[in-house]
Design an enzyme around this catalytic site. Structure first.
Site: not given
Ligand code: CP
Length: 360
Positions: A87-88, A116, A137, A170
């Protein structure tokens, strides 16, 4: 600005010693970063939600969608996802496409020159040479902050958007959660005064940790944290709630809080963080399904950041109170709003919206 706090003016060790609240002003100076929930105030949330709705409405018509694609067609974004995501990743990518940004990605560090021996810091600095924003992320908590600080020491600092860092933050998920709650409660007085129940793995759920803070920005909200002791919300978050004067209760009796809940925020077990000596089986008992629908308020909003396992039964997917699929789509609109605002182009959307009054 006279008292502007700049990341270029503080050492990394000094910065690391600051509280989340004291760090926040550093992310608002140029270039603006989105790193922690604590950097947002209530006005920011209201502005982003309103902008997201305008983008969504403009996008409904072909001419509006074509207009939106011109807004950031001079920009490129890097999607650096060193942890799995559906999703993110997809909603940020879709948000970029809506606004006309070109995107590039690294979704697995094994495909970058990190294999490397390049450091993660040099890796991100390399990405920054080719793009105007990094959406990232990373499994290491605080690494996105480190990257933002590092950017400030370079001649071409660019904005960093934290799309999930370690088990700590998040922030863009918390924004889409607030947007979903705001839309769910539009006709019943908004988020102020509502009871929000968080359930599941609250110790390692970064979405809960970020959202709990954003909810302190609303008047009279009460939070309930339903989890076994081993997975209960961290004391650091409870300290922040105390500091903000937000009421909360910790419990293991989910059914007792269901009837008064205005929103239920389910989470899965985050066993990717298991170290081998922690037991997580206790939380698997927390579940919501068809058998609970009669005891919930008719207006209760059921949220889940997803992915889910067994904690939310598929039987309730078509109940009008199940918001998690809409919540997921809302992520695309609020992220488009955030990206647009990061580049200070939001006024153009407001001008277009006021001139053409797109359909609701
Ligand atoms: N809610 C969320 O962070 O989903 P993903 O890990 O699929 O991005």
């Amino acid at each position: 600005m006279a008292n502007e706090k700049k990341l270029s003016d503080i050492s990394w060790s000094e910065f690391q010693g600051l509280s989340l609240i004291d760090k926040a002003p550093y992310f608002r100076s140029e270039p603006p970063h989105t790193l922690i929930a604590q950097q947002f105030n209530r006005a920011d949330l209201e502005e982003l939600c309103a902008l997201a709705t305008r983008i969504k409405r403009i996008n409904k018509r072909r001419e509006g969608a074509n207009y939106l694609k011109t807004l950031l067609s001079d920009k490129r974004a890097m999607l650096y996802f060193a942890q799995p995501s559906s999703r993110t990743y997809l909603s940020h990518n879709a948000a970029c496409q809506i606004l006309g940004l070109d995107t590039m990605d690294v979704r697995d560090s094994k495909t970058s020159s990190e294999v490397k021996g390049e450091t993660p810091e040099d890796t991100v600095r390399t990405f920054s040479s080719y793009v105007d924003m990094i959406i990232m992320r990373h499994p290491v908590g605080g690494f996105a902050e480190r990257v933002a600080w590092m950017m400030a020491q370079t001649p071409r600092p660019i904005p960093i958007l934290n799309a999930g860092s370690g088990a700590d933050q998040h922030p863009t998920q918390a924004l889409l959660d607030v947007y979903t709650l705001q839309r769910s409660f539009e006709k019943i007085g908004g988020i102020d005064g509502k009871h929000v129940v968080f359930v599941g793995d609250l110790a390692r759920g970064r979405t809960v940790r970020s959202l709990a803070w954003l909810l302190t920005l609303f008047e009279g909200v009460k939070l309930y944290f339903v989890a076994p002791d081993s997975l209960q919300i961290g004391q650091d978050i409870l300290d922040l709630l105390d500091q903000a004067g937000t009421e909360y209760e910790l419990t293991q009796d989910f059914e007792s809080v269901m009837p008064t809940a205005d929103a239920i925020y389910m989470t899965r077990i985050q066993d990717e963080w298991d170290t081998g000596d922690s037991s997580t089986t206790e939380a698997s008992d927390f579940h919501i399904g068809a058998e609970h629908m009669d005891i919930l308020k008719p207006t209760c909003a059921i949220l889940h950041p997803l992915p889910r396992r067994q904690e939310v039964s598929t039987e309730i997917d078509n109940d009008p109170r199940a918001m998690y699929w809409r919540q997921m789509r809302n992520g695309m609109w609020i992220r488009a709003a955030l990206i647009l605002k990061t580049f200070h182009r939001e006024d153009e959307v407001h001008r277009y919206y006021d001139a053409y009054k797109p359909p609701v």
